[in-house]
Design an enzyme around this catalytic site. Structure first.
Site, PDB file in Angstrom:
ATOM      1  N   ASN A  46      25.025 -15.484 -30.797  1.00  0.00           N
ATOM      2  CA  ASN A  46      23.806 -15.052 -30.108  1.00  0.00           C
ATOM      3  C   ASN A  46      22.753 -14.557 -31.090  1.00  0.00           C
ATOM      4  O   ASN A  46      21.841 -13.795 -30.708  1.00  0.00           O
ATOM      5  CB  ASN A  46      24.135 -13.940 -29.108  1.00  0.00           C
ATOM      6  N   HIS A 132      26.411 -10.487 -15.505  1.00  0.00           N
ATOM      7  CA  HIS A 132      27.415 -10.340 -16.564  1.00  0.00           C
ATOM      8  C   HIS A 132      28.564  -9.432 -16.120  1.00  0.00           C
ATOM      9  O   HIS A 132      28.388  -8.540 -15.284  1.00  0.00           O
ATOM     10  CB  HIS A 132      26.737  -9.754 -17.813  1.00  0.00           C
ATOM     11  N   GLU A 178      19.530 -10.258 -14.289  1.00  0.00           N
ATOM     12  CA  GLU A 178      19.303 -10.474 -15.717  1.00  0.00           C
ATOM     13  C   GLU A 178      18.006 -11.241 -15.921  1.00  0.00           C
ATOM     14  O   GLU A 178      17.599 -12.030 -15.064  1.00  0.00           O
ATOM     15  CB  GLU A 178      20.470 -11.259 -16.324  1.00  0.00           C
ATOM     16  N   SER A 182      23.324 -15.261 -19.308  1.00  0.00           N
ATOM     17  CA  SER A 182      23.979 -15.511 -20.594  1.00  0.00           C
ATOM     18  C   SER A 182      24.728 -16.827 -20.677  1.00  0.00           C
ATOM     19  O   SER A 182      24.937 -17.345 -21.773  1.00  0.00           O
ATOM     20  CB  SER A 182      24.950 -14.369 -20.908  1.00  0.00           C
ATOM     21  N   ASP A 207      18.698  -6.547 -16.819  1.00  0.00           N
ATOM     22  CA  ASP A 207      19.385  -6.715 -18.105  1.00  0.00           C
ATOM     23  C   ASP A 207      18.618  -7.739 -18.941  1.00  0.00           C
ATOM     24  O   ASP A 207      18.618  -8.929 -18.640  1.00  0.00           O
ATOM     25  CB  ASP A 207      20.819  -7.183 -17.869  1.00  0.00           C
ATOM     26  N   HIS A 210      19.539 -11.034 -23.282  1.00  0.00           N
ATOM     27  CA  HIS A 210      19.320 -12.344 -23.903  1.00  0.00           C
ATOM     28  C   HIS A 210      17.849 -12.751 -23.937  1.00  0.00           C
ATOM     29  O   HIS A 210      17.534 -13.865 -24.344  1.00  0.00           O
ATOM     30  CB  HIS A 210      20.157 -13.405 -23.181  1.00  0.00           C
ATOM     31  N   LYS A 241      22.290  -9.247 -30.089  1.00  0.00           N
ATOM     32  CA  LYS A 241      21.882 -10.647 -29.994  1.00  0.00           C
ATOM     33  C   LYS A 241      20.750 -10.899 -30.983  1.00  0.00           C
ATOM     34  O   LYS A 241      20.977 -10.974 -32.172  1.00  0.00           O
ATOM     35  CB  LYS A 241      21.510 -11.002 -28.559  1.00  0.00           C
TER      36      LYS A 241
END
Length: 378
Positions: A46, A132, A178, A182, A207, A210, A241
């Site tokens: 990542n 997640h 998110e 992910s 979240d 990413h 990440k």
């Protein structure tokens, strides 16, 4: 004594194509790695901006060790809060346009500590189905009622919120989703979700793990890209990440931050992150927000467009369905010199095993071009 022997469980995992084993690298992390004496192009990490092996960031870490030592020696509430922790939290809050931030030891610790601190048995957490594992575990630990809506389905989310408010008008309701998912690499319909949470008097826990460093002006995520940061109640993220390090954070109001300090068990009862790590994270944040960070994001966008035109993130899934099909495809790519992981249940739903390609700004053009050729034959 057979009940104490896990052999059958391991055999069942093997038979289902779900057994995992540790496969150490023989080199540092980076776009090119060595495993079992073979050099491979690394499309598994990542490290989206290529900072994990960056010499300047490593030097900042070393400088932090020299100034503050190797460890913090205590939890934050005892005597483990050192100057870099405060400086990092202040810088994060400013970068995210919020009042306050709180740093945790990991993204997982952020999720499982924050949610039980924010919600309890009289409250409701409404999660996207593809959230997640850390968010799911945090929700379960909270004791709150958990409701789930199909992935990115705002019509179903609207109906859920209407029903919850009709039955529990006084409950604290938190929508959890998110920015970039992910394993699918797609983005949430953030504007629509914010409209729904405002309409029904809910809060939003977003979240950005990413998307931090990757999306938005100066890499500050999807909410910043859409100009909606001030409407998001809780912005979670990680340094593991695009930032190239480790650790997690939550950005919110000063009052919510103070509540987390008093209630988030993974914060209260963990030794503080090493101050050198916080010092390095400050340097990483500066790099992400710099002209160099923007150049890296530009290169990353170029690679995404080459491999998957129109895709919104550097996480590109190739869904194959069966576990063995994904494992065999990953093995074929490794034989050609590419490290691309096979992702299986429970990380993704049953029947959706896949290859997960992660692009990095550190990849040279020839590596991405070679991967395009390799994937065309799959």
């Amino acid at each position: 004594m057979s009940g104490h022997d896990p052999s059958q469980e391991l055999a069942d995992l093997t038979g289902a194509g779900l057994l995992r084993t540790l496969k150490p690298l023989d080199s540092p992390a980076g776009p090119r790695v060595v495993r079992q004496d073979r050099e491979l192009w690394n499309f598994a990490s990542n490290d989206y901006l290529g900072l994990a092996a960056d010499a300047e960031l490593a030097e900042a870490f070393i400088e932090g060790v020299r100034k503050y030592g190797a460890g913090s020696a205590a939890s934050r509430l005892v005597c483990g809060t050192l100057p870099p922790h405060h400086l990092l939290e202040e810088a994060l809050a400013a970068a995210k346009g919020a009042e306050a931030a709180l740093v945790f030891t990991s993204g997982f610790a952020t999720a499982v500590g924050s949610m039980p601190a924010l919600a309890g048995k009289d409250d409701v957490l409404v999660l996207d189905k593809l959230c997640h594992a850390s968010l799911i575990d945090g929700a379960r630990l909270s004791g709150a009622t958990i409701r789930v809506f199909p992935h990115n389905d705002t019509a179903k989310l609207a109906r859920l919120l209407e029903g919850i408010r009709a039955k529990q008008p006084a409950a604290r309701v938190i929508v959890v989703t998110e920015s970039v998912f992910s394993m699918d690499g797609d983005v949430c319909p953030l504007r629509e979700i914010l409209e729904l949470k405002d309409r029904h008097g809910a809060l939003l826990f977003l979240d950005e793990a990413h998307s931090f460093g990757v999306l938005g002006p100066r890499g500050m995520g999807l909410a910043a890209e859409l100009g909606l940061q001030d409407r998001v109640d809780f912005q979670m993220g990680t340094f593991s990440k695009a930032a190239g390090l480790s650790g997690g954070y939550l950005v919110t109001s000063a009052a919510w931050r103070d509540l987390l300090v008093n209630r988030a068990r993974s914060f209260i009862y963990s030794t503080a992150p090493p101050p050198a790590l916080a010092h390095a994270a400050m340097a990483s944040l500066e790099r992400i927000r710099s002209a160099d960070g923007e150049a890296r994001r530009s290169r990353l966008r170029e690679y995404i467009a080459r491999l998957s035109p129109g895709h919104p993130s550097p996480v590109i899934p190739v869904v194959l369905g069966g576990n063995e099909a994904a494992l065999e495809a990953a093995a074929r790519l490794e034989a050609r010199g590419f490290l691309v992981p096979a992702i299986r249940y429970p990380t993704v739903p049953r029947g959706t095993a896949r290859l997960r390609i992660s692009l990095s700004a550190a990849h040279p053009h020839e590596a991405v071009a070679a991967l395009c050729v390799g994937m065309a034959s799959e």
